[in-house]
Design a protein around this motif. Structure first.
Motif, mmCIF file in Angstrom:
data_model
loop_
_atom_site.group_PDB
_atom_site.id
_atom_site.type_symbol
_atom_site.label_atom_id
_atom_site.label_comp_id
_atom_site.label_asym_id
_atom_site.label_seq_id
_atom_site.Cartn_x
_atom_site.Cartn_y
_atom_site.Cartn_z
ATOM 1 N N ALA A 55 0.727 -1.723 0.306
ATOM 2 C CA ALA A 55 0.310 -0.165 0.237
ATOM 3 C C ALA A 55 1.011 1.090 0.218
ATOM 4 N N GLY A 56 0.311 2.294 -0.403
ATOM 5 C CA GLY A 56 1.277 3.983 -0.502
ATOM 6 C C GLY A 56 2.623 3.208 -1.668
ATOM 7 N N GLY A 57 3.308 4.410 -1.736
ATOM 8 C CA GLY A 57 4.638 4.318 -1.621
ATOM 9 C C GLY A 57 4.126 4.653 -3.243
ATOM 10 N N GLY A 58 3.615 4.874 -4.345
ATOM 11 C CA GLY A 58 3.441 4.559 -5.781
ATOM 12 C C GLY A 58 3.101 3.228 -6.575
ATOM 13 N N VAL A 59 2.667 2.258 -5.417
ATOM 14 C CA VAL A 59 1.495 1.352 -5.837
ATOM 15 C C VAL A 59 -0.322 1.679 -5.796
ATOM 16 N N LYS A 60 -0.352 0.711 -7.290
ATOM 17 C CA LYS A 60 -2.111 0.549 -6.914
ATOM 18 C C LYS A 60 -2.725 0.295 -6.219
ATOM 19 N N GLY A 61 -3.810 1.179 -5.944
ATOM 20 C CA GLY A 61 -4.382 0.510 -4.383
ATOM 21 C C GLY A 61 -5.323 -0.252 -5.370
ATOM 22 N N GLY A 62 -6.266 -1.453 -4.362
ATOM 23 C CA GLY A 62 -7.444 -1.838 -5.143
ATOM 24 C C GLY A 62 -8.161 -2.723 -5.930
ATOM 25 N N ILE A 63 -6.200 -3.499 -6.214
ATOM 26 C CA ILE A 63 -5.821 -4.302 -7.123
ATOM 27 C C ILE A 63 -5.233 -5.800 -6.623
ATOM 28 N N ASN B 165 -0.407 -24.113 -7.391
ATOM 29 C CA ASN B 165 0.256 -23.357 -8.167
ATOM 30 C C ASN B 165 -0.239 -21.952 -8.885
ATOM 31 N N VAL B 166 0.528 -20.879 -9.607
ATOM 32 C CA VAL B 166 0.548 -20.079 -9.499
ATOM 33 C C VAL B 166 0.431 -20.225 -11.286
ATOM 34 N N VAL B 167 -0.800 -19.748 -11.664
ATOM 35 C CA VAL B 167 -1.119 -19.960 -12.975
ATOM 36 C C VAL B 167 -1.417 -18.458 -13.870
ATOM 37 N N GLU B 168 -1.662 -17.476 -12.633
ATOM 38 C CA GLU B 168 -2.061 -16.073 -13.772
ATOM 39 C C GLU B 168 -0.810 -15.275 -13.386
ATOM 40 N N LYS B 169 0.090 -14.382 -14.269
ATOM 41 C CA LYS B 169 0.684 -13.095 -13.656
ATOM 42 C C LYS B 169 1.630 -14.090 -12.435
ATOM 43 N N PRO B 170 2.629 -14.682 -12.837
ATOM 44 C CA PRO B 170 3.220 -14.518 -11.474
ATOM 45 C C PRO B 170 4.939 -14.132 -11.103
ATOM 46 N N VAL B 171 4.970 -13.796 -10.148
ATOM 47 C CA VAL B 171 5.574 -12.927 -9.643
ATOM 48 C C VAL B 171 7.079 -13.673 -8.456
ATOM 49 N N HIS B 172 7.979 -13.741 -9.263
ATOM 50 C CA HIS B 172 9.255 -14.638 -8.626
ATOM 51 C C HIS B 172 9.338 -13.251 -7.581
ATOM 52 N N VAL B 173 10.249 -14.313 -6.240
ATOM 53 C CA VAL B 173 10.398 -13.479 -5.441
ATOM 54 C C VAL B 173 11.670 -12.372 -5.722
ATOM 55 N N HIS B 174 12.693 -12.151 -6.131
ATOM 56 C CA HIS B 174 13.108 -11.851 -6.856
ATOM 57 C C HIS B 174 12.210 -10.219 -7.197
ATOM 58 N N ASP B 175 11.460 -11.169 -7.900
ATOM 59 C CA ASP B 175 10.474 -9.622 -9.039
ATOM 60 C C ASP B 175 9.509 -8.731 -8.038
ATOM 61 N N LEU C 250 12.708 -2.695 -4.355
ATOM 62 C CA LEU C 250 13.952 -1.815 -4.233
ATOM 63 C C LEU C 250 13.667 -0.213 -6.150
ATOM 64 N N HIS C 251 13.052 -0.169 -6.711
ATOM 65 C CA HIS C 251 12.444 0.688 -7.578
ATOM 66 C C HIS C 251 12.084 1.728 -6.612
ATOM 67 N N GLN C 252 11.257 0.910 -6.191
ATOM 68 C CA GLN C 252 9.804 2.158 -5.457
ATOM 69 C C GLN C 252 10.434 3.333 -4.626
ATOM 70 N N LEU C 253 12.464 2.501 -4.260
ATOM 71 C CA LEU C 253 12.777 2.962 -2.924
ATOM 72 C C LEU C 253 13.678 3.907 -3.527
ATOM 73 N N VAL D 142 7.879 -5.377 -11.528
ATOM 74 C CA VAL D 142 7.136 -6.044 -11.370
ATOM 75 C C VAL D 142 5.679 -4.025 -12.207
ATOM 76 N N LYS D 143 5.739 -3.676 -13.357
ATOM 77 C CA LYS D 143 5.444 -2.179 -13.976
ATOM 78 C C LYS D 143 3.697 -2.449 -13.665
ATOM 79 N N ASP D 144 3.497 -3.271 -13.752
ATOM 80 C CA ASP D 144 1.665 -3.473 -13.756
ATOM 81 C C ASP D 144 1.081 -3.022 -12.039
ATOM 82 N N VAL D 145 2.178 -3.304 -11.199
ATOM 83 C CA VAL D 145 1.576 -2.435 -9.836
ATOM 84 C C VAL D 145 1.633 -1.454 -9.515
ATOM 85 N N LEU D 146 2.734 -0.820 -10.570
ATOM 86 C CA LEU D 146 2.715 0.521 -10.406
ATOM 87 C C LEU D 146 1.690 1.977 -10.389
#
Length: 189
Positions: free
Chosen positions: A120-128, A139-149, A155-158, A184-188
Motif C-alpha cells: 500500500a502507498g509508496g506509488g503502488v496501485k490501490g485496490g488491485i 500453483n500460480v496460473v496467472e501473472k507469476p511474480v518471483h520473489v526476486h521480482d 527496490l525500484h519504489q525506494l 512488476v510495472k503493472d502494480v505501480l
C-alpha cells in the motif's frame, strides 16, 4: 504520552490483544514522520506459522494485527505520508491448501509455489489483485511474480536500480535480486 487518547484507541493500545503490535505500528508512524527510510515491524512470538490449529492461530494473529495495521494506514494517509511511504505485508512463504487430517487440530504446511503479499502507498496501485493460483491454491496460473521480482519492485519504489547492485565474486555475478528479477510495472501507480 504525546499521542491523543483517540490515536491510542485507534491503534488498539488500550486493549491487551492489540497493545504490543499497536505500539509497534504507532512507533513506525512516528519514525516515518522523522524521516527514517526503512522500518520493519515484528510481532512478538511466531504466530503465523500454523502447522497446527490453523483456525485458532489465524484468529489469534489477525486479532493482534488487523486493527493496528488499519490504524497505521489511515494515520499515514491522514498525515499525507502514505503516498511517500511503501508498506508491504508478507511472509517468506505461502500455505498449502490442504490440512493434516490426522492432527487433532489441523494446520497447513509451507507452500513456496504461491503466497500472498500486499502493498500500500509508496506509488503502488490501490485496490488491485495481481496474479492468481489454480482452483486448489497450489500453483500460480496467472501473472507469476518471483520473489526476486517482488524485491526488484520494492527496490525500484525506494529509488534503487537493483541491476546496479551487481558485484562479481569468484567468477559469478551476485545481487539482491540474484541475477534476474524484473520490476512488476503493472502494480505501480
Amino acid at each position: 504520552t504525546q499521542e491523543s487518547e483517540t490515536t491510542l484507541e485507534n491503534y488498539g493500545i488500550n486493549q491487551e490483544q492489540t497493545r504490543s503490535y499497536g505500539k509497534r505500528c504507532l512507533m513506525a508512524r512516528r519514525l516515518v514522520e522523522r524521516g527514517v527510510r526503512y522500518i520493519q515491524i515484528f510481532i512478538e512470538y511466531q504466530i503465523w506459522d500454523n502447522h497446527f490449529d490453523l483456525d485458532g492461530g489465524l484468529r489469534y494473529a489477525c486479532g493482534k494485527t488487523d486493527q493496528p495495521v488499519a490504524a497505521l494506514l489511515k494515520d499515514l494517509k491522514q498525515r499525507g505520508l502514505l503516498d511517500s511511504t511503501l508498506l508491504m505485508w508478507g511472509g517468506e512463504f505461502g500455505r498449502t491448501p490442504t490440512t493434516d487430517v490426522t492432527a487433532n487440530k489441523p494446520g497447513r504446511d509451507h507452500n513456496h509455489f504461491g503466497f500472498t503479499v500486499w502493498m500500500a502507498g509508496g506509488g503502488v496501485k490501490g485496490g488491485i489483485t495481481y496474479g492468481a493460483t489454480d482452483d486448489y491454491s497450489v500453483n500460480v496460473v496467472e501473472k507469476p511474480v518471483h520473489v526476486h521480482d517482488l524485491q526488484a519492485t520494492i527496490l525500484h519504489q525506494l529509488g534503487i536500480n537493483h541491476e546496479h547492485l551487481t558485484y562479481r565474486h569468484q567468477g559469478r555475478d551476485f545481487r539482491l535480486t540474484d541475477v534476474f528479477g524484473k520490476v512488476v510495472k503493472d502494480v505501480l501507480a
